[in-house]
Design a protein around this motif. Sequence first.
Motif, PDB file in Angstrom:
ATOM      1  N   LEU A 198       0.807  -1.219   0.000  1.00 11.61           N
ATOM      2  CA  LEU A 198       0.000   0.000   0.000  1.00 11.61           C
ATOM      3  C   LEU A 198       0.841   1.270   0.000  1.00 11.61           C
ATOM      4  O   LEU A 198       0.492   2.256  -0.654  1.00 11.61           O
ATOM      5  CB  LEU A 198      -0.948  -0.009   1.213  1.00 11.61           C
ATOM      6  CG  LEU A 198      -1.880   1.193   1.354  1.00 11.61           C
ATOM      7  CD1 LEU A 198      -2.745   1.361   0.106  1.00 11.61           C
ATOM      8  CD2 LEU A 198      -2.759   1.052   2.591  1.00 11.61           C
ATOM      9  N   ASP A 199       1.945   1.274   0.728  1.00 10.68           N
ATOM     10  CA  ASP A 199       2.777   2.480   0.787  1.00 10.68           C
ATOM     11  C   ASP A 199       3.968   2.411  -0.175  1.00 10.68           C
ATOM     12  O   ASP A 199       4.963   3.114   0.000  1.00 10.68           O
ATOM     13  CB  ASP A 199       3.272   2.724   2.214  1.00 10.68           C
ATOM     14  CG  ASP A 199       4.011   1.536   2.796  1.00 10.68           C
ATOM     15  OD1 ASP A 199       4.051   0.473   2.131  1.00 10.68           O
ATOM     16  OD2 ASP A 199       4.549   1.653   3.912  1.00 10.68           O
ATOM     17  N   ARG A 200       3.845   1.572  -1.212  1.00  9.26           N
ATOM     18  CA  ARG A 200       4.928   1.439  -2.191  1.00  9.26           C
ATOM     19  C   ARG A 200       4.481   1.845  -3.594  1.00  9.26           C
ATOM     20  O   ARG A 200       5.115   1.487  -4.584  1.00  9.26           O
ATOM     21  CB  ARG A 200       5.442  -0.010  -2.208  1.00  9.26           C
ATOM     22  CG  ARG A 200       5.933  -0.491  -0.850  1.00  9.26           C
ATOM     23  CD  ARG A 200       6.371  -1.937  -0.889  1.00  9.26           C
ATOM     24  NE  ARG A 200       6.670  -2.445   0.454  1.00  9.26           N
ATOM     25  CZ  ARG A 200       7.030  -3.695   0.711  1.00  9.26           C
ATOM     26  NH1 ARG A 200       7.146  -4.568  -0.285  1.00  9.26           N
ATOM     27  NH2 ARG A 200       7.271  -4.080   1.953  1.00  9.26           N
ATOM     28  N   GLN A 201       3.393   2.580  -3.687  1.00 13.10           N
ATOM     29  CA  GLN A 201       2.877   3.011  -4.978  1.00 13.10           C
ATOM     30  C   GLN A 201       3.547   4.320  -5.409  1.00 13.10           C
ATOM     31  O   GLN A 201       4.173   5.009  -4.607  1.00 13.10           O
ATOM     32  CB  GLN A 201       1.358   3.180  -4.907  1.00 13.10           C
ATOM     33  CG  GLN A 201       0.621   1.937  -4.417  1.00 13.10           C
ATOM     34  CD  GLN A 201       0.977   0.694  -5.216  1.00 13.10           C
ATOM     35  OE1 GLN A 201       0.770   0.639  -6.428  1.00 13.10           O
ATOM     36  NE2 GLN A 201       1.526  -0.314  -4.540  1.00 13.10           N
ATOM     37  N   GLU A 202       3.392   4.668  -6.677  1.00 11.19           N
ATOM     38  CA  GLU A 202       4.093   5.838  -7.216  1.00 11.19           C
ATOM     39  C   GLU A 202       3.432   7.155  -6.826  1.00 11.19           C
ATOM     40  O   GLU A 202       4.114   8.128  -6.509  1.00 11.19           O
ATOM     41  CB  GLU A 202       4.172   5.732  -8.747  1.00 11.19           C
ATOM     42  CG  GLU A 202       5.110   4.632  -9.233  1.00 11.19           C
ATOM     43  CD  GLU A 202       5.248   4.638 -10.743  1.00 11.19           C
ATOM     44  OE1 GLU A 202       4.692   5.563 -11.379  1.00 11.19           O
ATOM     45  OE2 GLU A 202       5.900   3.733 -11.284  1.00 11.19           O
ATOM     46  N   ASN A 203       2.112   7.208  -6.881  1.00  9.97           N
ATOM     47  CA  ASN A 203       1.421   8.482  -6.675  1.00  9.97           C
ATOM     48  C   ASN A 203       0.323   8.354  -5.621  1.00  9.97           C
ATOM     49  O   ASN A 203      -0.379   7.338  -5.554  1.00  9.97           O
ATOM     50  CB  ASN A 203       0.795   8.964  -7.993  1.00  9.97           C
ATOM     51  CG  ASN A 203       1.841   9.233  -9.056  1.00  9.97           C
ATOM     52  OD1 ASN A 203       2.766  10.005  -8.839  1.00  9.97           O
ATOM     53  ND2 ASN A 203       1.706   8.583 -10.211  1.00  9.97           N
ATOM     54  N   TYR A 204       0.204   9.416  -4.832  1.00  6.74           N
ATOM     55  CA  TYR A 204      -0.869   9.517  -3.839  1.00  6.74           C
ATOM     56  C   TYR A 204      -1.475  10.911  -3.950  1.00  6.74           C
ATOM     57  O   TYR A 204      -0.760  11.895  -4.171  1.00  6.74           O
ATOM     58  CB  TYR A 204      -0.332   9.298  -2.419  1.00  6.74           C
ATOM     59  CG  TYR A 204       0.328   7.952  -2.226  1.00  6.74           C
ATOM     60  CD1 TYR A 204      -0.411   6.846  -1.840  1.00  6.74           C
ATOM     61  CD2 TYR A 204       1.694   7.793  -2.448  1.00  6.74           C
ATOM     62  CE1 TYR A 204       0.195   5.607  -1.674  1.00  6.74           C
ATOM     63  CE2 TYR A 204       2.311   6.564  -2.287  1.00  6.74           C
ATOM     64  CZ  TYR A 204       1.554   5.475  -1.902  1.00  6.74           C
ATOM     65  OH  TYR A 204       2.147   4.250  -1.745  1.00  6.74           O
ATOM     66  N   ASP A 205      -2.780  10.990  -3.799  1.00  7.73           N
ATOM     67  CA  ASP A 205      -3.468  12.271  -3.922  1.00  7.73           C
ATOM     68  C   ASP A 205      -4.768  12.187  -3.133  1.00  7.73           C
ATOM     69  O   ASP A 205      -5.129  11.122  -2.634  1.00  7.73           O
ATOM     70  CB  ASP A 205      -3.757  12.561  -5.400  1.00  7.73           C
ATOM     71  CG  ASP A 205      -3.904  14.052  -5.673  1.00  7.73           C
ATOM     72  OD1 ASP A 205      -4.440  14.741  -4.792  1.00  7.73           O
ATOM     73  OD2 ASP A 205      -3.482  14.510  -6.744  1.00  7.73           O
ATOM     74  N   TYR A 206      -5.469  13.322  -3.052  1.00 12.21           N
ATOM     75  CA  TYR A 206      -6.750  13.291  -2.348  1.00 12.21           C
ATOM     76  C   TYR A 206      -7.747  12.381  -3.053  1.00 12.21           C
ATOM     77  O   TYR A 206      -8.749  11.962  -2.478  1.00 12.21           O
ATOM     78  CB  TYR A 206      -7.318  14.710  -2.197  1.00 12.21           C
ATOM     79  CG  TYR A 206      -7.824  15.330  -3.485  1.00 12.21           C
ATOM     80  CD1 TYR A 206      -9.160  15.222  -3.853  1.00 12.21           C
ATOM     81  CD2 TYR A 206      -6.963  16.040  -4.321  1.00 12.21           C
ATOM     82  CE1 TYR A 206      -9.629  15.791  -5.025  1.00 12.21           C
ATOM     83  CE2 TYR A 206      -7.417  16.615  -5.492  1.00 12.21           C
ATOM     84  CZ  TYR A 206      -8.755  16.490  -5.848  1.00 12.21           C
ATOM     85  OH  TYR A 206      -9.215  17.058  -7.007  1.00 12.21           O
ATOM     86  N   SER A 207      -7.464  12.054  -4.324  1.00 16.97           N
ATOM     87  CA  SER A 207      -8.355  11.165  -5.074  1.00 16.97           C
ATOM     88  C   SER A 207      -7.901   9.708  -5.011  1.00 16.97           C
ATOM     89  O   SER A 207      -8.426   8.858  -5.724  1.00 16.97           O
ATOM     90  CB  SER A 207      -8.438  11.613  -6.538  1.00 16.97           C
ATOM     91  OG  SER A 207      -7.179  11.490  -7.175  1.00 16.97           O
ATOM     92  N   THR A 208      -6.913   9.410  -4.151  1.00 16.60           N
ATOM     93  CA  THR A 208      -6.459   8.030  -3.968  1.00 16.60           C
ATOM     94  C   THR A 208      -7.331   7.341  -2.924  1.00 16.60           C
ATOM     95  O   THR A 208      -7.415   7.782  -1.778  1.00 16.60           O
ATOM     96  CB  THR A 208      -4.986   7.990  -3.516  1.00 16.60           C
ATOM     97  OG1 THR A 208      -4.175   8.639  -4.493  1.00 16.60           O
ATOM     98  CG2 THR A 208      -4.524   6.558  -3.330  1.00 16.60           C
ATOM     99  N   TYR A 209      -7.986   6.290  -3.343  1.00  8.65           N
ATOM    100  CA  TYR A 209      -8.857   5.513  -2.464  1.00  8.65           C
ATOM    101  C   TYR A 209      -8.401   4.053  -2.510  1.00  8.65           C
ATOM    102  O   TYR A 209      -7.762   3.624  -3.474  1.00  8.65           O
ATOM    103  CB  TYR A 209     -10.314   5.568  -2.936  1.00  8.65           C
ATOM    104  CG  TYR A 209     -11.064   6.850  -2.657  1.00  8.65           C
ATOM    105  CD1 TYR A 209     -10.455   8.097  -2.788  1.00  8.65           C
ATOM    106  CD2 TYR A 209     -12.399   6.815  -2.274  1.00  8.65           C
ATOM    107  CE1 TYR A 209     -11.155   9.271  -2.546  1.00  8.65           C
ATOM    108  CE2 TYR A 209     -13.115   7.982  -2.033  1.00  8.65           C
ATOM    109  CZ  TYR A 209     -12.482   9.208  -2.178  1.00  8.65           C
ATOM    110  OH  TYR A 209     -13.181  10.364  -1.936  1.00  8.65           O
TER     111      TYR A 209
END
Length: 474
Positions: A198-209
């Motif tokens: 879960l914490d190894r993805q490339e991008n995180y944003d307020y639209s990440t669910y």
Amino acid sequence: MHKLHILGLGTGKSEELSYKAYNLINSEKPKYARTIRHPVLTEQSYKNLKAFDEIFEKEDNLEQVYQIIKETLDYALDQYDEIIYIVPGSPYIGDRIVDSYLNEQHGIEIDIIDGCSFIDKAIKLSGTQNMRVNIIDGQVLNQYSIDIHGDNIICGIESQALASRIKIELTEIYPYDTNVIFMDILKNKREQISLFELDRQENYDYSTYIFVESIDITMLDMYNINDLKNLMSLLRGPDGCPWDRKQTHMSLRECVVEEAYEVVDAIENNDVDNLVEELGDLLLQVVFHSQIAAEEGYFNFEDVIAGICKKLYSRHPHVFLDSKAHDETEAKLNWDEIKEKEKKTSSYTEKIAGIPQSMSPLTRGYKIQSKAAEVGFDWPNASGAVLKVKEEIAELMEAYETMDAVKIEDEIGDLIFAIINFARFMGINPDIALNKTNKKFIRRFEFIEKNADKDLKDMTLEEMDYLWELSKRH
């Protein structure tokens, strides 16, 4: 009257906007966007548009952020009379500024143009057919907000740090390799990953669910009190366990006492891991008895919880009311006074007789003497208690000379009672003291057995006594 248009951008591009929304966003009216990070706002420039992203980045305190945004919008309304506040998704979901205006509406005309919510889009992307979906804000998620029996959607995973914290919370409940759906709502993308990724993805944003599907309850790593209640109901049910179905309040009496003693053992041994297990066993007894009572129509587990909560509230007036307790002694006095009023005992003898007979005789004797001491029926100091012990020893020896079993039994009881009283003066719990002696005896007996050069049955008392004395040095 001021007019505030609240425009929901939905989850797609500008061509997905309604006719009214499209005209508003392309108008020359002052526009304030919660965030510029939305396809509708990044695909082209708009006149008189300001965004609050910088405030979110600068301020760590969300309350402060919301206050600044609200004050900015209020000032703009006073200045321009009519403005547009733009939010991602739907204005009705997840925006505290919108909630604030809807609750106030003082001299402001509110015009809401709705858009597809991120949650609706997340449910579609997840592919779930479950009618029971638990929605959780990632910022406030903890293991207790997870519905372990249903599907969960966790919203707004804006950073890797937040993803790490969420992963830690989830792995307290779910196996490390549980599959979850990682979703980018605005990009309309979904990917199945393992929870540990879960914490190894490339991008995180307020639209990440993320979507966490319900799993077989036997595979969970964490359960709650409702699971224990349901499990006990199942075990007592028609398809449950014959032994569990057969139990009654009476048949479980010894189990309650045994589990309580095992809790004490774990505490005395400073065995934290075992304490977790033993507290669980003791809790099981509470749930077990509550289930039996519920089946008989007397009370249920919720009644037990309600009873103890009410008791704690009523017996802590120094916490919840205006009463005072400057130290633990005064707090204990408060407790005892309220308890006596609740029990409605009319005499001192009733108070003493009301001490449960099912208690350990040592503990009951201790409490009986403590109650008597409250009215002054007590030795002035420990010396009197010591003399009483000596007196009872002498009387026991006299009874022994007679070989009268009844009299000897009486004198043994008197001696134990006198020793308990001395222990009380010394602040020693006689049950705990005796338990320590029992353990000490077992340790020393074990030493004899381990160091004996032959079977204990073949040893003389003198040989065993020699090893016993040696054991005291180890």
